[in-house]
Write a protein that holds these residues in place. Structure first.
Motif, PDB file in Angstrom:
ATOM      1  N   GLU A   4      21.768  98.767  82.157  1.00 20.77           N
ATOM      2  CA  GLU A   4      22.387  99.432  83.273  1.00 20.77           C
ATOM      3  C   GLU A   4      21.615 100.817  83.515  1.00 20.77           C
ATOM      4  OE1 GLU A   4      27.059  98.571  83.440  1.00 20.77           O
ATOM      5  OE2 GLU A   4      26.514  99.802  81.698  1.00 20.77           O
ATOM      6  N   LEU A   5      21.519 101.583  82.669  1.00 28.03           N
ATOM      7  CA  LEU A   5      20.444 102.815  82.589  1.00 28.03           C
ATOM      8  C   LEU A   5      18.932 102.608  82.918  1.00 28.03           C
ATOM      9  CD1 LEU A   5      21.788 104.540  79.246  1.00 28.03           C
ATOM     10  CD2 LEU A   5      22.174 105.437  81.612  1.00 28.03           C
ATOM     11  N   LEU A   6      18.452 101.563  82.610  1.00 27.28           N
ATOM     12  CA  LEU A   6      17.014 101.109  82.956  1.00 27.28           C
ATOM     13  C   LEU A   6      17.029 100.721  84.496  1.00 27.28           C
ATOM     14  CD1 LEU A   6      15.630  99.226  79.925  1.00 27.28           C
ATOM     15  CD2 LEU A   6      14.638 101.166  80.955  1.00 27.28           C
ATOM     16  N   ALA A   7      18.111 100.091  84.744  1.00 31.04           N
ATOM     17  CA  ALA A   7      18.536  99.804  86.001  1.00 31.04           C
ATOM     18  C   ALA A   7      18.579 100.818  87.088  1.00 31.04           C
ATOM     19  CB  ALA A   7      19.706  98.609  86.628  1.00 31.04           C
ATOM     20  N   CYS A   8      19.406 101.995  86.847  1.00 28.74           N
ATOM     21  CA  CYS A   8      19.380 103.326  87.536  1.00 28.74           C
ATOM     22  C   CYS A   8      17.933 103.846  87.459  1.00 28.74           C
ATOM     23  CB  CYS A   8      20.463 103.861  86.813  1.00 28.74           C
ATOM     24  SG  CYS A   8      22.048 103.408  87.155  1.00 28.74           S
ATOM     25  N   ALA A   9      17.229 103.865  86.382  1.00 30.14           N
ATOM     26  CA  ALA A   9      16.120 104.631  86.450  1.00 30.14           C
ATOM     27  C   ALA A   9      14.989 103.867  87.158  1.00 30.14           C
ATOM     28  CB  ALA A   9      15.564 104.547  84.805  1.00 30.14           C
ATOM     29  N   ASN A  10      15.085 102.583  87.370  1.00 35.16           N
ATOM     30  CA  ASN A  10      14.176 101.724  88.200  1.00 35.16           C
ATOM     31  C   ASN A  10      14.562 102.050  89.546  1.00 35.16           C
ATOM     32  OD1 ASN A  10      12.094  99.848  88.541  1.00 35.16           O
ATOM     33  ND2 ASN A  10      13.582  98.627  89.181  1.00 35.16           N
ATOM     34  N   GLU A  11      15.785 102.300  89.837  1.00 39.61           N
ATOM     35  CA  GLU A  11      16.151 102.597  91.428  1.00 39.61           C
ATOM     36  C   GLU A  11      15.737 104.035  91.742  1.00 39.61           C
ATOM     37  OE1 GLU A  11      17.444 100.524  93.826  1.00 39.61           O
ATOM     38  OE2 GLU A  11      17.018  98.899  92.289  1.00 39.61           O
ATOM     39  N   VAL A  12      15.907 104.849  90.874  1.00 40.67           N
ATOM     40  CA  VAL A  12      15.344 106.204  91.102  1.00 40.67           C
ATOM     41  C   VAL A  12      13.800 106.213  91.426  1.00 40.67           C
ATOM     42  CG1 VAL A  12      15.281 108.422  90.291  1.00 40.67           C
ATOM     43  CG2 VAL A  12      17.315 107.273  90.036  1.00 40.67           C
ATOM     44  N   LEU A  13      13.117 105.577  90.598  1.00 42.05           N
ATOM     45  CA  LEU A  13      11.710 105.698  90.767  1.00 42.05           C
ATOM     46  C   LEU A  13      11.326 104.850  92.136  1.00 42.05           C
ATOM     47  CD1 LEU A  13      10.493 104.732  87.074  1.00 42.05           C
ATOM     48  CD2 LEU A  13      10.012 106.578  88.130  1.00 42.05           C
ATOM     49  N   LYS A  14      11.981 103.839  92.347  1.00 43.89           N
ATOM     50  CA  LYS A  14      11.836 103.078  93.659  1.00 43.89           C
ATOM     51  C   LYS A  14      11.930 104.125  94.740  1.00 43.89           C
ATOM     52  CE  LYS A  14      13.798  99.147  93.334  1.00 43.89           C
ATOM     53  NZ  LYS A  14      14.246  97.597  93.386  1.00 43.89           N
ATOM     54  N   ALA A  15      13.205 104.792  94.702  1.00 42.39           N
ATOM     55  CA  ALA A  15      13.565 105.581  95.869  1.00 42.39           C
ATOM     56  C   ALA A  15      12.959 106.964  96.088  1.00 42.39           C
ATOM     57  CB  ALA A  15      15.260 105.883  95.610  1.00 42.39           C
ATOM     58  N   HIS A  16      12.343 107.450  95.008  1.00 41.80           N
ATOM     59  CA  HIS A  16      11.920 108.629  95.104  1.00 41.80           C
ATOM     60  C   HIS A  16      10.502 108.812  94.529  1.00 41.80           C
ATOM     61  CE1 HIS A  16      15.659 110.501  96.029  1.00 41.80           C
ATOM     62  NE2 HIS A  16      16.351 109.561  95.083  1.00 41.80           N
ATOM     63  N   GLY A  17       9.856 107.606  93.833  1.00 39.91           N
ATOM     64  CA  GLY A  17       8.490 107.726  93.640  1.00 39.91           C
ATOM     65  C   GLY A  17       8.213 108.942  92.652  1.00 39.91           C
ATOM     66  N   ASP A  18       6.952 109.582  92.962  1.00 33.38           N
ATOM     67  CA  ASP A  18       6.597 110.801  92.152  1.00 33.38           C
ATOM     68  C   ASP A  18       7.485 111.980  92.153  1.00 33.38           C
ATOM     69  OD1 ASP A  18       4.100 109.358  91.627  1.00 33.38           O
ATOM     70  OD2 ASP A  18       3.116 110.454  93.314  1.00 33.38           O
ATOM     71  N   GLY A  19       8.522 111.780  93.081  1.00 31.75           N
ATOM     72  CA  GLY A  19       9.565 112.858  93.218  1.00 31.75           C
ATOM     73  C   GLY A  19      10.882 112.473  92.023  1.00 31.75           C
ATOM     74  N   ALA A  20      10.749 111.618  91.545  1.00 33.92           N
ATOM     75  CA  ALA A  20      12.024 111.084  90.605  1.00 33.92           C
ATOM     76  C   ALA A  20      12.280 112.151  89.503  1.00 33.92           C
ATOM     77  CB  ALA A  20      11.502 109.879  89.941  1.00 33.92           C
ATOM     78  N   ALA A  21      11.505 112.698  89.093  1.00 30.93           N
ATOM     79  CA  ALA A  21      11.755 113.677  87.965  1.00 30.93           C
ATOM     80  C   ALA A  21      12.582 114.796  88.544  1.00 30.93           C
ATOM     81  CB  ALA A  21      10.491 114.299  87.126  1.00 30.93           C
ATOM     82  N   LEU A  22      11.912 115.489  89.681  1.00 28.62           N
ATOM     83  CA  LEU A  22      12.440 116.412  90.430  1.00 28.62           C
ATOM     84  C   LEU A  22      14.007 115.945  90.895  1.00 28.62           C
ATOM     85  CD1 LEU A  22      12.479 119.146  91.561  1.00 28.62           C
ATOM     86  CD2 LEU A  22      11.406 118.438  93.562  1.00 28.62           C
ATOM     87  N   PHE A  23      14.022 114.901  91.336  1.00 27.12           N
ATOM     88  CA  PHE A  23      15.322 114.478  91.822  1.00 27.12           C
ATOM     89  C   PHE A  23      16.366 114.536  90.696  1.00 27.12           C
ATOM     90  CE2 PHE A  23      18.488 110.848  92.286  1.00 27.12           C
ATOM     91  CZ  PHE A  23      19.176 111.497  93.348  1.00 27.12           C
TER      92      PHE A  23
END
Length: 65
Positions: free
Chosen positions: A6-25
């Motif tokens: 579930e954590l990996l799925a959430c991380a993947n969704e954040v990466l898809k939604a925010h790309g390079d801005g994922a860490a900032l999000f």
């Protein structure tokens, strides 16, 4: 706590939604939760942040031949 899958799925969704801005999000989410005093959610978002780092390292590394 969420499962590793579930954590990996959430991380993947954040990466898809925010790309390079994922860490900032994620940092913004954690910051808001710190202000709210929600330790359980902070722990979950920190785990998601670690998975984002793992996924980014895998996706960003050159393939070995």
């Amino acid at each position: 706590m969420l499962s590793d899958w579930e954590l990996l799925a959430c991380a993947n969704e954040v990466l898809k939604a925010h790309g390079d801005g994922a860490a900032l999000f994620v940092a913004e989410q954690i910051g808001a939760l710190v202000l709210a005093g929600d330790q359980n959610s902070i722990t979950i978002w920190q785990a998601i942040a670690r998975r984002i780092t793992e996924l980014s390292n895998v996706q960003g590394s050159p393939t070995k031949q």
